[in-house]
Design a protein around this motif. Sequence first.
Motif, PDB file in Angstrom:
ATOM      1  N   ASP A   1       0.831  -1.205   0.000  1.00 33.57           N
ATOM      2  CA  ASP A   1       0.000   0.000   0.000  1.00 33.57           C
ATOM      3  C   ASP A   1       0.867   1.258   0.000  1.00 33.57           C
ATOM      4  OD1 ASP A   1      -2.375  -1.377  -0.174  1.00 33.57           O
ATOM      5  OD2 ASP A   1      -2.536  -1.641   2.004  1.00 33.57           O
ATOM      6  N   LEU A   2       2.025   1.139   0.646  1.00 26.79           N
ATOM      7  CA  LEU A   2       2.976   2.249   0.622  1.00 26.79           C
ATOM      8  C   LEU A   2       3.412   2.547  -0.815  1.00 26.79           C
ATOM      9  CD1 LEU A   2       5.064   4.212   1.922  1.00 26.79           C
ATOM     10  CD2 LEU A   2       6.621   2.272   1.983  1.00 26.79           C
ATOM     11  N   ALA A   3       3.700   1.488  -1.562  1.00 27.05           N
ATOM     12  CA  ALA A   3       4.135   1.674  -2.951  1.00 27.05           C
ATOM     13  C   ALA A   3       3.049   2.383  -3.759  1.00 27.05           C
ATOM     14  CB  ALA A   3       4.479   0.324  -3.579  1.00 27.05           C
ATOM     15  N   LEU A   4       1.801   1.975  -3.516  1.00 27.62           N
ATOM     16  CA  LEU A   4       0.688   2.623  -4.232  1.00 27.62           C
ATOM     17  C   LEU A   4       0.558   4.096  -3.843  1.00 27.62           C
ATOM     18  CD1 LEU A   4      -2.025  -0.182  -4.092  1.00 27.62           C
ATOM     19  CD2 LEU A   4      -0.813   0.646  -6.123  1.00 27.62           C
ATOM     20  N   SER A   5       0.678   4.370  -2.537  1.00 24.45           N
ATOM     21  CA  SER A   5       0.500   5.752  -2.091  1.00 24.45           C
ATOM     22  C   SER A   5       1.647   6.637  -2.579  1.00 24.45           C
ATOM     23  CB  SER A   5       0.379   5.820  -0.568  1.00 24.45           C
ATOM     24  OG  SER A   5       1.636   5.658   0.021  1.00 24.45           O
ATOM     25  N   VAL A   6       2.832   6.056  -2.669  1.00 29.27           N
ATOM     26  CA  VAL A   6       3.988   6.804  -3.160  1.00 29.27           C
ATOM     27  C   VAL A   6       3.768   7.194  -4.627  1.00 29.27           C
ATOM     28  CG1 VAL A   6       6.315   6.339  -4.016  1.00 29.27           C
ATOM     29  CG2 VAL A   6       5.813   6.071  -1.599  1.00 29.27           C
ATOM     30  N   ARG A   7       3.227   6.261  -5.387  1.00 21.94           N
ATOM     31  CA  ARG A   7       2.936   6.552  -6.791  1.00 21.94           C
ATOM     32  C   ARG A   7       1.942   7.700  -6.885  1.00 21.94           C
ATOM     33  NH1 ARG A   7      -0.295   4.058 -11.175  1.00 21.94           N
ATOM     34  NH2 ARG A   7      -1.634   3.285  -9.517  1.00 21.94           N
ATOM     35  N   GLU A   8       0.885   7.625  -6.055  1.00 17.89           N
ATOM     36  CA  GLU A   8      -0.122   8.686  -6.057  1.00 17.89           C
ATOM     37  C   GLU A   8       0.490  10.023  -5.664  1.00 17.89           C
ATOM     38  OE1 GLU A   8      -3.483   8.437  -6.808  1.00 17.89           O
ATOM     39  OE2 GLU A   8      -2.849   6.471  -7.561  1.00 17.89           O
ATOM     40  N   ARG A   9       1.244   9.988  -4.568  1.00 15.23           N
ATOM     41  CA  ARG A   9       1.740  11.221  -3.966  1.00 15.23           C
ATOM     42  C   ARG A   9       2.782  11.925  -4.831  1.00 15.23           C
ATOM     43  NH1 ARG A   9       3.787  11.357   2.298  1.00 15.23           N
ATOM     44  NH2 ARG A   9       4.971  13.290   2.203  1.00 15.23           N
ATOM     45  N   PHE A  10       3.669  11.151  -5.434  1.00 12.17           N
ATOM     46  CA  PHE A  10       4.746  11.772  -6.198  1.00 12.17           C
ATOM     47  C   PHE A  10       4.525  11.689  -7.706  1.00 12.17           C
ATOM     48  CE2 PHE A  10       6.566  10.537  -2.120  1.00 12.17           C
ATOM     49  CZ  PHE A  10       7.178  11.709  -1.720  1.00 12.17           C
ATOM     50  N   GLY A  11       3.466  11.006  -8.106  1.00 14.83           N
ATOM     51  CA  GLY A  11       3.154  10.918  -9.530  1.00 14.83           C
ATOM     52  C   GLY A  11       4.251  10.275 -10.358  1.00 14.83           C
ATOM     53  N   ILE A  12       4.898   9.250  -9.785  1.00 14.54           N
ATOM     54  CA  ILE A  12       5.971   8.630 -10.541  1.00 14.54           C
ATOM     55  C   ILE A  12       5.501   7.381 -11.259  1.00 14.54           C
ATOM     56  CG2 ILE A  12       7.991   9.506  -9.337  1.00 14.54           C
ATOM     57  CD1 ILE A  12       7.816   7.386  -7.364  1.00 14.54           C
ATOM     58  N   THR A  13       6.291   6.984 -12.223  1.00 12.31           N
ATOM     59  CA  THR A  13       6.043   5.763 -12.968  1.00 12.31           C
ATOM     60  C   THR A  13       6.775   4.638 -12.249  1.00 12.31           C
ATOM     61  OG1 THR A  13       6.073   7.127 -14.944  1.00 12.31           O
ATOM     62  CG2 THR A  13       6.221   4.739 -15.269  1.00 12.31           C
ATOM     63  N   VAL A  14       6.101   3.511 -12.036  1.00 13.25           N
ATOM     64  CA  VAL A  14       6.728   2.440 -11.267  1.00 13.25           C
ATOM     65  C   VAL A  14       6.783   1.141 -12.074  1.00 13.25           C
ATOM     66  CG1 VAL A  14       6.680   1.107  -9.131  1.00 13.25           C
ATOM     67  CG2 VAL A  14       5.824   3.454  -9.132  1.00 13.25           C
ATOM     68  N   VAL A  15       7.947   0.517 -12.083  1.00 18.33           N
ATOM     69  CA  VAL A  15       8.073  -0.841 -12.609  1.00 18.33           C
ATOM     70  C   VAL A  15       8.529  -1.713 -11.447  1.00 18.33           C
ATOM     71  CG1 VAL A  15       9.213  -2.367 -14.251  1.00 18.33           C
ATOM     72  CG2 VAL A  15       8.697  -0.011 -14.896  1.00 18.33           C
ATOM     73  N   LEU A  16       7.696  -2.687 -11.086  1.00 15.47           N
ATOM     74  CA  LEU A  16       7.997  -3.518  -9.927  1.00 15.47           C
ATOM     75  C   LEU A  16       8.070  -4.975 -10.348  1.00 15.47           C
ATOM     76  CD1 LEU A  16       6.553  -3.103  -6.402  1.00 15.47           C
ATOM     77  CD2 LEU A  16       6.434  -5.345  -7.454  1.00 15.47           C
ATOM     78  N   VAL A  17       9.177  -5.599  -9.987  1.00 12.93           N
ATOM     79  CA  VAL A  17       9.387  -6.998 -10.321  1.00 12.93           C
ATOM     80  C   VAL A  17       8.974  -7.849  -9.129  1.00 12.93           C
ATOM     81  CG1 VAL A  17      11.274  -8.666 -10.394  1.00 12.93           C
ATOM     82  CG2 VAL A  17      11.158  -6.859 -12.100  1.00 12.93           C
ATOM     83  N   THR A  18       8.285  -8.946  -9.398  1.00 11.85           N
ATOM     84  CA  THR A  18       7.893  -9.823  -8.292  1.00 11.85           C
ATOM     85  C   THR A  18       7.675 -11.230  -8.831  1.00 11.85           C
ATOM     86  OG1 THR A  18       6.219 -10.246  -6.602  1.00 11.85           O
ATOM     87  CG2 THR A  18       5.473  -9.151  -8.591  1.00 11.85           C
ATOM     88  N   HIS A  19       7.721 -12.232  -7.943  1.00  9.11           N
ATOM     89  CA  HIS A  19       7.265 -13.534  -8.414  1.00  9.11           C
ATOM     90  C   HIS A  19       5.968 -13.920  -7.712  1.00  9.11           C
ATOM     91  CE1 HIS A  19      10.408 -14.870  -5.371  1.00  9.11           C
ATOM     92  NE2 HIS A  19       9.246 -15.078  -4.795  1.00  9.11           N
ATOM     93  N   ASP A  20       5.409 -12.938  -6.988  1.00  7.05           N
ATOM     94  CA  ASP A  20       4.151 -13.164  -6.287  1.00  7.05           C
ATOM     95  C   ASP A  20       2.994 -12.673  -7.159  1.00  7.05           C
ATOM     96  OD1 ASP A  20       1.841 -12.616  -4.656  1.00  7.05           O
ATOM     97  OD2 ASP A  20       3.126 -12.931  -2.900  1.00  7.05           O
ATOM     98  N   ILE A  21       2.160 -13.601  -7.591  1.00  7.63           N
ATOM     99  CA  ILE A  21       1.111 -13.257  -8.548  1.00  7.63           C
ATOM    100  C   ILE A  21       0.063 -12.339  -7.927  1.00  7.63           C
ATOM    101  CG2 ILE A  21      -0.727 -14.228  -9.988  1.00  7.63           C
ATOM    102  CD1 ILE A  21       1.103 -16.763 -10.151  1.00  7.63           C
TER     103      ILE A  21
END
Lengths: 272, 268
Positions: free
Chosen positions: B191-211
């Motif tokens: 949720d922090l990652a989502l709020s950071v995107r909202e707050r700073f308006g940045i583009t995010v590429v996140l790698v994960t193996h968790d579907i």
Amino acid sequence: MVVITRRRSSARSARTVGSNAVIVGAGAVLVCLLAWELLARGPLAGGPFPTVGAIAGGLAGLAARVSFWSSLAETVLTALVGLGLAIIAGVVLGVVLGSVEFVYRSCRLIIEALKPIPPIVVMPLVLLLLGPSTEMGMFLVFYGCLWPVLIQTVVGVRDADPVLIDTARSFGFGRFQRAVRIVLPGAAAFIVTGVRIAGAAAFVIAVVSELVGGAPGIGRDLFVAQNAGLYAEMYALVFVMGVVGLAFNTGLGAFEKWMLHWHPSVRREVVA
Amino acid sequence: MTEVVAEPNTPERTEQRLVVDELRKTYGAGVEAKTVLDGLSFDVRSGEFVCVVGPSGAGKTTLLKCLAGLLPPTSGTSYLDDTPIDGPPEKLALVFQEYTRSLMPWLTVAKNVTLPLVNKGVSKHEMRKRAEEALDAVGLTDVPGKYPWQLSGGMQQRVAIARALAYQPEVLLMDEPFASVDAQTRFELEDLALSVRERFGITVVLVTHDIDEAVYLADRVVVLGASPCQVREIIDVDLRGPRDQVETKAQRRFTELRSRVFELIRAR
Ligand SMILES: Nc1ncnc2c1ncn2[C@@H]1O[C@H](COP(=O)(O)OP(=O)(O)OP(=O)(O)O)[C@@H](O)[C@H]1O
Ligand SMILES: [Mg+2]
């Protein structure tokens, strides 16, 4: 639970051992002094073994002489300047050697060949070039201290964590900035070990350069006192050397603690 | 910083930020040669949250390192705002998979966070302000004087994220950022990652193996196959409303998307 208890109790016992160690150590010193005194008065009387009292008198005599203090300053300065220059040169060269593979490969053989040559072996050559001077002493200390610092720095630099390097690269740090801000602090534990080894040798080399090479300082005073048969003064000088050597090592130990306060080998985990 | 655009498919969104074009990476040479990335192509739009999923060892870290300009690809190119990436771009920050190892143990948390700013000509005052802001954004306000090794794993990860934020990147790359924390912390960090995107308006590429994580976080999911990996499919995540750990994951669409990604990964 067990671990915690054990740690606590070992911390406590470490403290008691600490104060015990001082008592035991002081006791051992007393016993040695007593044995010396008995030998000097008994079987070895008349030989080159003055009594403890005579040595103390020699010490007092030294302390009253300005020339003694200037000799002592000379020796300490020789050791410190030589060591300081060795640390600077060793760290700078070590970073270059450790981070540029080509330079490392080219210089490795030379270093391996020079490293085992003790300073006393190069003394005749240095004596020819510089004469029996303070500079000669400084150079020998420098030479003797350079290798441990240089080699430890190279090892530490080559051990740098690639994740930290990549992190710094992603910040746009160039080679120089990475060396200063990432590689050097990362190698600090290795470098400090090198400095400790070098520091322990520095004072000894300074004294030897005076004793054997004739550079001014308490080493030369020792040689003079010995030749003149002033045994009380001679042992007083030996005692002074022991104390200064101890001070050197204590100072370096404190330096290590200060430099590496963050390092796993030194840091104490603080409860948040 | 531009304003955050929350709704997908608005005109600003379609602007391409990151373009990956036929990216290929082979480690080693001769008989030792191992192709990891086998011609990847996808793009990331401005302000978008893209998750890349793939099995362990697929080449996800390799992909991010290429995008971060840390690793030259064997062939193909990636572009950031139409400029080919051939070194670490200034507008981009990367949070490493080995985040604990990417923090400098000899620097305090505050100094770690401001480290990337030292050669950006930022004043001391501005540095302190940015460190405070970034640490505040990740919910760490009482630790600036501590050392990273005095913090828990989850807190260290927040520091690594704060450091990336203090840099004020336009594009944030994160490599399995929440893989080694407990489930509760993981949800918080997501949720922090989502709020950071909202707050700073940045583009995010996140790698994960968790579907689950990929579907929960992403506007689009890029599914990679096993090594040597190619893009299996790019899935639009059309979930209702703002993301919420309980509500979103209870949606039927969420379950469908999850199964779809799972099938794609499992397929040989
Ligand atoms: N520097 C390297 N030299 C040679 N092979 C490498 C190197 N780095 C990675 N590889 C290989 O490339 C493949 C992909 O590695 P990568 O780290 O990109 O996978 P990943 O998808 O990030 O895996 P994980 O989910 O476990 O982090 C692996 O088989 C790995 O062994
Ligand atoms: Mg990886």
